[in-house]
Design an enzyme around this catalytic site. Structure first.
Site, PDB file in Angstrom:
ATOM      1  N   SER A 160      23.078  -5.502   5.614  1.00 34.54           N
ATOM      2  CA  SER A 160      23.748  -4.977   6.806  1.00 34.54           C
ATOM      3  C   SER A 160      23.162  -3.640   7.279  1.00 34.54           C
ATOM      4  O   SER A 160      23.480  -3.193   8.371  1.00 34.54           O
ATOM      5  CB  SER A 160      25.242  -4.797   6.527  1.00 34.54           C
ATOM      6  OG  SER A 160      25.420  -3.917   5.438  1.00 34.54           O
ATOM      7  N   TYR A 161      22.341  -2.982   6.475  1.00 32.12           N
ATOM      8  CA  TYR A 161      21.803  -1.679   6.901  1.00 32.12           C
ATOM      9  C   TYR A 161      20.714  -1.893   7.950  1.00 32.12           C
ATOM     10  O   TYR A 161      19.655  -2.465   7.668  1.00 32.12           O
ATOM     11  CB  TYR A 161      21.232  -0.876   5.716  1.00 32.12           C
ATOM     12  CG  TYR A 161      22.257  -0.492   4.656  1.00 32.12           C
ATOM     13  CD1 TYR A 161      23.629  -0.521   4.908  1.00 32.12           C
ATOM     14  CD2 TYR A 161      21.853  -0.084   3.393  1.00 32.12           C
ATOM     15  CE1 TYR A 161      24.557  -0.178   3.940  1.00 32.12           C
ATOM     16  CE2 TYR A 161      22.781   0.263   2.417  1.00 32.12           C
ATOM     17  CZ  TYR A 161      24.126   0.208   2.701  1.00 32.12           C
ATOM     18  OH  TYR A 161      25.046   0.540   1.729  1.00 32.12           O
TER      19      TYR A 161
END
Ligand SMILES: NC(=O)c1ccc[n+]([C@@H]2O[C@H](COP(=O)([O-])OP(=O)(O)OC[C@H]3O[C@@H](n4cnc5c(N)ncnc54)[C@H](OP(=O)(O)O)[C@@H]3O)[C@@H](O)[C@H]2O)c1
Length: 328
Positions: free
Chosen positions: A60-61
């Site tokens: 998700s980064y």
């Protein structure tokens, strides 16, 4: 650098884990302050030179670009067998649920995508990023065990959960002779100590390693109250975690500064040394070369019992914030 074996595993990691949320394409995701590939390479190379072998990222980064930049940097400067790489998966999306994508399919697809981003054929630790209330725990544990058996991850860990959730999941896995969570990545630092209620004793009694995130309260524990930085000014998620308790927390931050003066070290060192007395390996976000130095120096600093008492004395319980505020 000192190294520690994560309990219930054969992973030997540096006492400092490099948090990689600060790497990636700043046009993607939530953070404008993150580093491009070239700057990522410099930080990763410096971390490796300082003996850091433990790296934490997530799909998700910055929409997977943190994993990509980290993977490219590690390919340049490290041997795969010398490093410990952790990444994380998110809950199934509403769309996946509507399309009947199973937990097994979701986790396998996420892990395959992470491996592709990282340019690796396995990760060392695959972390359940936040509790998925729409997917039965049993299906998630079955799927994670299948990933371990397939050789795509060596171990599994968990982040942003209650102790009872981890205990229940590990009991299920144990009963079915499956892989259990060997590490817990909670939000824990001198101004947010809610993990001490149940998580720390739970982890200690069950030999589960603590590898907390936001060890420096996203920079608040590295500088005096009121001092600014580009990140502090723009990181809305970090602001949402610490703004409400700032008045109470500032007094603790002032005490960090007093201890730093006493030993002629940085506030970062004092804050991290305190956390190192509680956990296996804190995760530290670094986006500037001097950030690595501060983190590494913390490993050799010693605090007295009196210092620790002085740092802890003012804390009173905080409401849950960040991801854990939505764990229901
Ligand atoms: N599992 C989860 O849900 C979750 C959530 C958040 C983070 N994480 C993980 O934890 C990592 C760290 O998170 P974080 O960035 O919020 O936490 P952090 O480590 O508490 O804060 C990092 C910030 O502290 C300051 N800093 C670091 N070293 C310093 C030094 N030596 N001297 C002075 N300042 C220093 C910098 O602030 P300035 O840039 O302002 O100078 C830096 O951006 C992430 O990269 C990620 O891997 C996980």
């Amino acid at each position: 650098m000192e190294y520690i074996q994560l309990d219930n595993s054969d992973l030997s990691v540096s006492r400092i884990c490099l948090g990689c949320m600060g790497f990636g394409d700043n046009t993607k995701g939530l953070h404008s302050w993150i580093l491009d590939q070239e700057a990522t390479n410099d930080i990763v190379q410096q971390a490796l030179k300082a003996g850091i072998n433990f790296f934490d990222t997530a799909i998700s980064y910055a929409e997977g670009t943190s994993e990509m930049y980290l993977g490219k940097a590690l390919a340049l400067f490290a041997n795969r067998e010398d490093i410990v790489v952790a990444t994380k998966f998110m809950p199934r999306t509403e769309e996946e649920r509507a399309n009947n994508v199973t937990a097994r399919e979701h986790i396998e697809q996420s892990l395959n995508a992470s491996l592709d981003h990282l340019g690796m054929d396995y990760v060392d630790l695959y972390i359940y990023h936040m509790w998925d209330y729409h997917t039965p725990m049993e299906e998630i544990m079955d799927a994670l065990d299948a990933m371990v058996k397939a050789g795509k991850t060596r171990y599994i860990g968990i982040s942003n959960a209650y102790a009872y959730q981890i205990a229940t999941a590990n009991a299920y896995a144990k009963h079915h002779h499956q892989s259990q969570f060997i590490s817990i990545q909670g939000h824990y630092n001198l101004i947010f100590r809610e993990e001490e209620r149940e998580m720390n004793p739970f982890a200690s009694e069950n030999n589960i390693a603590l590898t907390p995130y936001s060890a420096l309260a996203s920079g608040r524990l590295s500088r005096l109250p009121g001092a600014q930085s580009t990140r502090l000014a723009s990181d809305q998620i970090a602001k949402s975690k610490y703004a409400a308790s700032a008045d109470q927390d500032d007094a603790i931050v002032q005490r960090v500064s007093k201890i730093a003066e006493k030993y002629q070290v940085s506030m970062t060192e004092v804050s991290l040394t305190w956390l190192l007395t509680k956990v296996a390996a804190p995760i530290v976000g670094a986006t500037k070369p001097h950030h690595i130095d501060g983190a590494v120096n913390a490993v050799s600093l010693k605090l007295s019992e009196a210092d620790i008492h002085y740092l802890e004395e003012l804390y009173t319980p905080h409401p849950l914030v960040g991801v854990m505020a939505n764990n229901h």
